[in-house]
Design a protein around this motif. Structure first.
Motif, mmCIF file in Angstrom:
data_model
loop_
_atom_site.group_PDB
_atom_site.id
_atom_site.type_symbol
_atom_site.label_atom_id
_atom_site.label_comp_id
_atom_site.label_asym_id
_atom_site.label_seq_id
_atom_site.Cartn_x
_atom_site.Cartn_y
_atom_site.Cartn_z
ATOM 1 N N THR A 24 -77.831 -36.916 -47.098
ATOM 2 C CA THR A 24 -80.059 -36.319 -46.768
ATOM 3 C C THR A 24 -79.918 -35.408 -45.680
ATOM 4 O OG1 THR A 24 -80.609 -38.243 -45.175
ATOM 5 C CG2 THR A 24 -81.196 -38.069 -47.498
ATOM 6 N N ASN A 25 -78.745 -35.700 -44.618
ATOM 7 C CA ASN A 25 -78.199 -34.680 -43.880
ATOM 8 C C ASN A 25 -77.390 -33.447 -43.975
ATOM 9 O OD1 ASN A 25 -80.008 -36.468 -42.182
ATOM 10 N ND2 ASN A 25 -77.587 -37.823 -41.659
ATOM 11 N N ILE A 26 -76.612 -33.004 -44.766
ATOM 12 C CA ILE A 26 -76.205 -32.288 -44.966
ATOM 13 C C ILE A 26 -76.896 -31.160 -45.856
ATOM 14 C CG2 ILE A 26 -74.117 -31.355 -46.939
ATOM 15 C CD1 ILE A 26 -73.621 -34.604 -47.205
ATOM 16 N N ILE A 27 -77.036 -30.033 -44.660
ATOM 17 C CA ILE A 27 -77.387 -28.857 -45.080
ATOM 18 C C ILE A 27 -76.499 -27.834 -46.172
ATOM 19 C CG2 ILE A 27 -79.211 -29.146 -42.733
ATOM 20 C CD1 ILE A 27 -77.534 -26.913 -41.543
ATOM 21 N N GLY A 28 -75.420 -27.648 -45.731
ATOM 22 C CA GLY A 28 -74.223 -27.131 -46.763
ATOM 23 C C GLY A 28 -73.039 -27.335 -46.884
ATOM 24 N N GLU A 29 -72.860 -26.949 -47.585
ATOM 25 C CA GLU A 29 -71.353 -26.868 -48.082
ATOM 26 C C GLU A 29 -70.158 -25.795 -48.220
ATOM 27 O OE1 GLU A 29 -68.436 -29.540 -51.234
ATOM 28 O OE2 GLU A 29 -69.870 -30.056 -50.077
ATOM 29 N N LEU A 30 -69.193 -25.320 -47.252
ATOM 30 C CA LEU A 30 -68.682 -23.991 -47.166
ATOM 31 C C LEU A 30 -67.502 -23.814 -47.940
ATOM 32 C CD1 LEU A 30 -69.811 -23.042 -43.416
ATOM 33 C CD2 LEU A 30 -71.992 -22.948 -46.112
ATOM 34 N N HIS A 31 -67.331 -23.168 -48.803
ATOM 35 C CA HIS A 31 -66.075 -22.788 -49.260
ATOM 36 C C HIS A 31 -65.669 -21.303 -49.594
ATOM 37 C CE1 HIS A 31 -65.512 -26.989 -51.127
ATOM 38 N NE2 HIS A 31 -66.541 -26.865 -51.313
ATOM 39 N N GLY A 32 -64.251 -20.849 -49.095
ATOM 40 C CA GLY A 32 -64.489 -19.317 -49.272
ATOM 41 C C GLY A 32 -65.229 -18.956 -50.045
ATOM 42 N N ASN A 33 -64.718 -17.019 -50.241
ATOM 43 C CA ASN A 33 -65.469 -16.992 -51.981
ATOM 44 C C ASN A 33 -63.859 -16.940 -52.976
ATOM 45 O OD1 ASN A 33 -67.933 -16.017 -51.110
ATOM 46 N ND2 ASN A 33 -66.612 -14.921 -49.752
ATOM 47 N N ALA A 34 -64.145 -16.958 -54.302
ATOM 48 C CA ALA A 34 -63.287 -17.916 -55.292
ATOM 49 C C ALA A 34 -62.431 -16.241 -55.594
ATOM 50 C CB ALA A 34 -64.044 -18.375 -56.639
ATOM 51 N N THR A 35 -61.201 -16.106 -55.132
ATOM 52 C CA THR A 35 -60.306 -15.306 -55.863
ATOM 53 C C THR A 35 -59.351 -15.974 -56.717
ATOM 54 O OG1 THR A 35 -61.145 -13.656 -53.994
ATOM 55 C CG2 THR A 35 -59.131 -13.196 -55.449
ATOM 56 N N GLU A 36 -58.770 -15.439 -57.947
ATOM 57 C CA GLU A 36 -57.972 -15.734 -59.321
ATOM 58 C C GLU A 36 -55.953 -15.721 -58.194
ATOM 59 O OE1 GLU A 36 -57.940 -17.437 -61.964
ATOM 60 O OE2 GLU A 36 -60.099 -18.037 -61.348
ATOM 61 N N PRO A 37 -55.782 -16.410 -58.079
ATOM 62 C CA PRO A 37 -54.513 -16.012 -57.874
ATOM 63 C C PRO A 37 -53.946 -15.003 -58.454
ATOM 64 C CG PRO A 37 -54.718 -18.169 -58.976
ATOM 65 C CD PRO A 37 -55.749 -17.502 -59.446
ATOM 66 N N VAL A 38 -52.813 -14.373 -58.322
ATOM 67 C CA VAL A 38 -51.614 -13.477 -59.046
ATOM 68 C C VAL A 38 -50.877 -14.575 -60.221
ATOM 69 C CG1 VAL A 38 -49.376 -12.276 -58.799
ATOM 70 C CG2 VAL A 38 -51.238 -11.913 -57.037
#
Length: 426
Positions: A20-34
């Motif tokens: 209830t205290n969490i306002i967001g969970e941040l991850h970088g923007n997904a990019t497919e690997p080579v």
């Protein structure tokens, strides 16, 4: 309660937070690997961003110095790229193995022994190509020029006397704006004195604080970055290969060519992957470095603080999961406790500027802005002198943090996330 598992050294730690205290969970923007590194590398070498292709740059009879990163950047996995590069130089460009040498861009870091060097370049390359540690204190470094800011640039003699290929990773950097590119030369293969002169611009010449002109992703007007570029430009025959890792630390892009143009393109791609918009700073941020090697020491691991602090209110609580098996990192890091306790840290650093000294200085500034609590193997007494609280049990840390009714952002891997406040985001 919501459960999380963060990387910690070579293992993981688990903990729970009241959702209830969490306002967001941040991850970088997904990019497919080579998916095919060999194919992607060869395509970048033949279709460069600015400048000639590698076959036009390197030809039979040339002697090459290939500058690669040291152990502190082993996460870039250059060992997966180098075997293909050596094959290409030999098979396509006609360069004999004996005409190639790999120089490890240690900067002021200590050089590693054969076992670590083999991990850095791969066993196959170690068997074929001579690998040399750069020593910033060596007497045989060669002067190649003095920048307009007064950096007297001496570099490794093999880099000064041969055609050069640099292989580096582009990621955010709190002092230089972005890593990689020109950093392969300065500080990578430069003298300790040149590195000191360049990095001394991290301090504000007008006030006892860090220079406000430097910072993550800041290039325009950044005196450290601009001095690095000017120094690297003294070398005329340079071909650059830039690696960009995705947020899972897998290789996502390879861009090659002109040392500045190809690197600038890589910076844009890195920024697009790592930057995440948030509507407002949080009361507390819980994050990690993503495990070893990025949490090998406070010197390395505190780069995550640089990354995530835009997500935190001034006076907020920053919880960092970082093993720090190597303690502060460089031996001198905690030596700066003495001038700190004597109240002369700023003047002492200006008189005898070192990079570990500045990172210590920066970490102390950050500890004044926020309550920093770490799950770590650090010496708690030493960190405490800086204003950093150290715990070895995550439950005890969270109990001491008193996060009830706090707005919390969770950033599982702070090494690949750069939060930026934008109204209406998330």
């Amino acid at each position: 309660m919501k459960s999380y598992q963060f990387r910690y050294g070579d293992r993981s730690v688990s903990f729970e937070v009241d959702e209830t205290n969490i306002i967001g969970e941040l991850h970088g923007n997904a990019t497919e690997p080579v998916t095919d590194i060999r194919q992607a590398l060869f395509a970048s070498l033949e279709h460069p961003v600015g400048g000639p292709s590698l076959p036009a740059f390197a030809r039979t009879g040339d002697q090459l110095a290939i500058v690669v990163s040291d152990r502190s950047r082993s996460w870039m996995r250059q060992d997966l790229v180098l075997p293909h590069l050596i094959d290409y130089l030999h098979d396509v460009c006609g360069i004999e193995d004996r005409d190639m040498v790999i120089v490890i861009a240690n900067g002021t870091h200590d050089g590693d022994g054969p076992e670590i060097l083999t991990q850095l370049v791969s066993p196959a390359v170690m068997e074929r190509i001579e690998v040399i540690n750069h020593d910033s204190q060596s007497d045989d470094l060669i002067w190649i020029g003095t920048t307009s800011r007064g950096t007297h640039l001496r570099i490794h003699p093999l880099v000064a006397s041969r055609k050069v290929i640099t292989l580096g990773a582009c990621t955010h950097h709190v002092m230089a704006g972005f890593g990689g590119g020109r950093k392969s030369i300065l500080p990578g293969v430069a003298s300790a004195e040149a590195i000191r002169q360049n990095h001394a611009h991290a301090l504000d010449p007008e006030a006892p604080r860090s220079n406000p002109l430097i910072g993550n992703s800041v290039l325009k007007g950044n005196p450290i970055h601009e001095d690095m570029c000017e120094g690297a430009a003294f070398l005329k025959d340079v071909f650059t290969i830039n690696l960009v890792m995705n947020t899972d630390m897998a290789l996502a892009y390879i861009l090659s060519g002109d040392r500045f143009e190809s690197w600038a393109r890589a910076c844009v791609l890195a920024d697009q992957m790592y930057t995440v918009s948030i509507p407002c700073p949080a009361d507390a941020v819980i994050t990690s470095c993503g495990g070893f090697p990025k949490d090998m020491s406070l010197y390395q691991g505190s780069k995550v603080i640089d990354n995530v602090e835009p997500a935190l209110k001034n006076g907020g609580t920053l919880i960092l999961v970082a093993e720090c098996r190597d303690g502060g990192g460089p031996g001198e890091y905690f030596d700066w406790l003495r001038p700190l306790k004597e109240g002369i840290l700023d003047s002492a650093l200006r008189e005898n500027f070192t990079i570990p000294g500045y990172i210590f200085y920066l970490n102390c500034e950050q500890a004044r802005r926020y309550r920093i609590m770490m799950l770590s193997e650090l010496n708690a007494a030493d960190a405490g002198e800086m204003g950093i609280e150290v715990y070895q049990n995550m439950d005890e840390l969270l109990a001491a943090a008193k996060l009830e009714k706090q707005k919390i952002l969770i950033i599982p891997n702070g090494s690949v996330v750069i939060p930026r406040v934008e109204t209406g985001a998330i």
